[in-house]
Scaffold this motif. Structure first.
Motif, PDB file in Angstrom:
ATOM      1  N   LYS A 246       0.188   7.646  -2.313  1.00 18.15           N
ATOM      2  CA  LYS A 246      -1.020   6.914  -2.662  1.00 18.15           C
ATOM      3  C   LYS A 246      -1.145   5.695  -1.758  1.00 18.15           C
ATOM      4  O   LYS A 246      -0.167   5.077  -1.396  1.00 18.15           O
ATOM      5  CB  LYS A 246      -0.927   6.419  -4.106  1.00 18.15           C
ATOM      6  N   ARG A 247      -2.392   5.335  -1.469  1.00 17.28           N
ATOM      7  CA  ARG A 247      -2.738   4.114  -0.730  1.00 17.28           C
ATOM      8  C   ARG A 247      -1.934   3.938   0.558  1.00 17.28           C
ATOM      9  O   ARG A 247      -1.353   2.878   0.808  1.00 17.28           O
ATOM     10  CB  ARG A 247      -2.572   2.895  -1.656  1.00 17.28           C
ATOM     11  N   PRO A 248      -1.902   4.959   1.394  1.00 15.38           N
ATOM     12  CA  PRO A 248      -1.110   4.826   2.619  1.00 15.38           C
ATOM     13  C   PRO A 248      -1.756   3.876   3.628  1.00 15.38           C
ATOM     14  O   PRO A 248      -2.971   3.808   3.705  1.00 15.38           O
ATOM     15  CB  PRO A 248      -1.108   6.252   3.168  1.00 15.38           C
ATOM     16  N   VAL A 249      -0.934   3.141   4.334  1.00 19.07           N
ATOM     17  CA  VAL A 249      -1.440   2.298   5.425  1.00 19.07           C
ATOM     18  C   VAL A 249      -0.502   2.399   6.620  1.00 19.07           C
ATOM     19  O   VAL A 249       0.671   2.755   6.473  1.00 19.07           O
ATOM     20  CB  VAL A 249      -1.558   0.801   5.025  1.00 19.07           C
ATOM     21  N   TYR A 250      -1.044   2.082   7.777  1.00 16.37           N
ATOM     22  CA  TYR A 250      -0.231   2.017   8.987  1.00 16.37           C
ATOM     23  C   TYR A 250      -0.066   0.559   9.368  1.00 16.37           C
ATOM     24  O   TYR A 250      -1.050  -0.168   9.494  1.00 16.37           O
ATOM     25  CB  TYR A 250      -0.929   2.783  10.111  1.00 16.37           C
TER      26      TYR A 250
ATOM     27  N   VAL B 227       5.187   1.088  11.521  1.00 23.69           N
ATOM     28  CA  VAL B 227       5.682   1.869  10.378  1.00 23.69           C
ATOM     29  C   VAL B 227       4.538   2.256   9.451  1.00 23.69           C
ATOM     30  O   VAL B 227       3.491   1.620   9.426  1.00 23.69           O
ATOM     31  CB  VAL B 227       6.754   1.106   9.554  1.00 23.69           C
ATOM     32  N   TYR B 228       4.769   3.305   8.704  1.00 23.39           N
ATOM     33  CA  TYR B 228       3.817   3.762   7.704  1.00 23.39           C
ATOM     34  C   TYR B 228       4.332   3.351   6.340  1.00 23.39           C
ATOM     35  O   TYR B 228       5.540   3.389   6.093  1.00 23.39           O
ATOM     36  CB  TYR B 228       3.648   5.286   7.788  1.00 23.39           C
ATOM     37  N   ASN B 229       3.395   2.981   5.490  1.00 24.09           N
ATOM     38  CA  ASN B 229       3.790   2.396   4.210  1.00 24.09           C
ATOM     39  C   ASN B 229       2.856   2.925   3.126  1.00 24.09           C
ATOM     40  O   ASN B 229       1.646   2.977   3.315  1.00 24.09           O
ATOM     41  CB  ASN B 229       3.679   0.864   4.384  1.00 24.09           C
TER      42      ASN B 229
END
Ligand SMILES: [Zn+2]
Length: 343
Positions: free
Chosen positions: A18-22, A28-30
């Protein structure tokens, strides 16, 4: 050590978390950890990190770490062989990778972009004026033709429980040249969507909008029918009255919340009739153990893999919901009848 294509991993990350960001600066991906679901901080924090350089994932909530392959195995329930098979369909030639796309643009990593209603510059393909305008201005006629052709082949425009509109975008960075199926909320606003590939080399076959999904079909529930039929995908749900779709293999908490409000309806799950699909078997097993009510495909339908295929081949715009009701069983009954093992 097997190195999987990075853009494949990122794709999985964006569909599972859910709610992925770069985070561009750190590279990094979070996102929210789909394994522990982040407990009490769900929806507030993102504590799963993917470090593509290190080929490693770590969650600061459950304190677990994974190699890429182990993480994908755990979150998708797929085997090593299945994963490898999927990555081979991944284009490694000159097409820009998703990684390049994400790196070349900032908007994609912001949440504002993430919550756009539809893919960029979507047009409603059921609206002849929008179509006409599109045709007169585009050099991308063949893609939209593919999209319309797909809708016709699958009889989507005639389906009893179809959404009001179907969309197409030739500009969106992630969802371009795919059929866009809107997921309306009960207030008739588009809250999520799923896009489907139209060409064999497009990957993946289905792609969902970032963020938490609602159910497809929330806006078309008819209160005179005391059932809600839960499908994996919207294309099958379109052919059954009170059909809704998860757009995946399990309910999100938003979808569960919606169902909790649907008092007085009996919930029946309708899964694909795909004998060779281990994923479907796993879901079926899980639902049986939870004693959910499940449609058991009668053997007359052995040759069909899903409701849409039945309707296309038999030229129907509706699969009668009463037939599903009459052929569905609670988990324990189904186990007792040996339904589970009949394949
Ligand atoms: Zn975790």
């Amino acid at each position: 050590v097997t190195v999987l294509p990075t853009d494949y991993i990122i794709q999985i990350f964006y569909t599972q978390c859910k709610r992925p960001v770069y985070k561009k600066h750190q590279g990094v991906y979070n996102g929210e950890c789909p394994v522990c679901k982040e407990g009490a901080s769900s929806g507030k924090k993102r504590r799963l990190f993917y470090f593509p350089q290190e080929h490693y994932l770590y969650c600061f909530n459950c304190s677990r770490s994974w190699s890429e392959i182990n993480w994908i195995k755990e979150v998708t329930n797929k085997s090593f062989t299945e994963i490898l098979k999927e990555t081979t369909s991944y284009s490694t030639n000159s097409n820009p990778s998703i990684l390049d796309i994400l790196e070349s643009t900032e908007v994609i990593s912001t949440e504002i972009k993430t919550y756009d209603t539809l893919p960029e510059n979507s047009i409603d393909i059921t609206d002849s004026q929008q179509l006409q305008y599109f045709y007169s201005t585009t050099n991308n006629k063949s893609s939209i033709d593919k999209c319309i052709e797909y809708c016709e082949q699958r009889k989507l425009l005639a389906a009893i429980n179809r959404p009001k509109a179907f969309y197409f975008s030739s500009d969106d960075r992630i969802h371009k040249n795919r059929l866009v199926i809107p997921f309306y909320s009960e207030n008739n606003t588009i809250e999520s969507y799923q896009t489907r590939a139209l060409l064999p080399d497009q990957y993946p076959k289905y792609l969902t909008k970032y963020g938490e999904k609602n159910l497809f079909g929330e806006n078309t529930i008819d209160s005179t029918i005391p059932y809600i039929f839960i499908f994996e995908g919207p294309i099958d749900a379109m052919f059954v009255r009170n059909g809704v779709a998860m757009g995946g293999t399990s309910l999100t908490s938003k979808q569960q919340t919606f169902l909790n409000k649907c008092l007085g309806y009996e919930i029946i799950y309708v899964l694909d009739n795909d004998k060779n699909n281990k994923e479907t078997d796993k879901i079926k097993n899980r639902l049986m153990k939870q004693n959910k009510r499940i449609f058991i495909w009668p053997k007359e339908f052995n040759k069909y893999k899903d409701i849409n295929e039945v309707c296309c081949q038999l030229n129907m715009t509706e699969f009668p919901y009463k037939y599903i009701v009459n052929n569905s069983f609670l988990g324990i009954e189904a186990i007792a009848k040996g339904c589970l093992h009949k394949n």
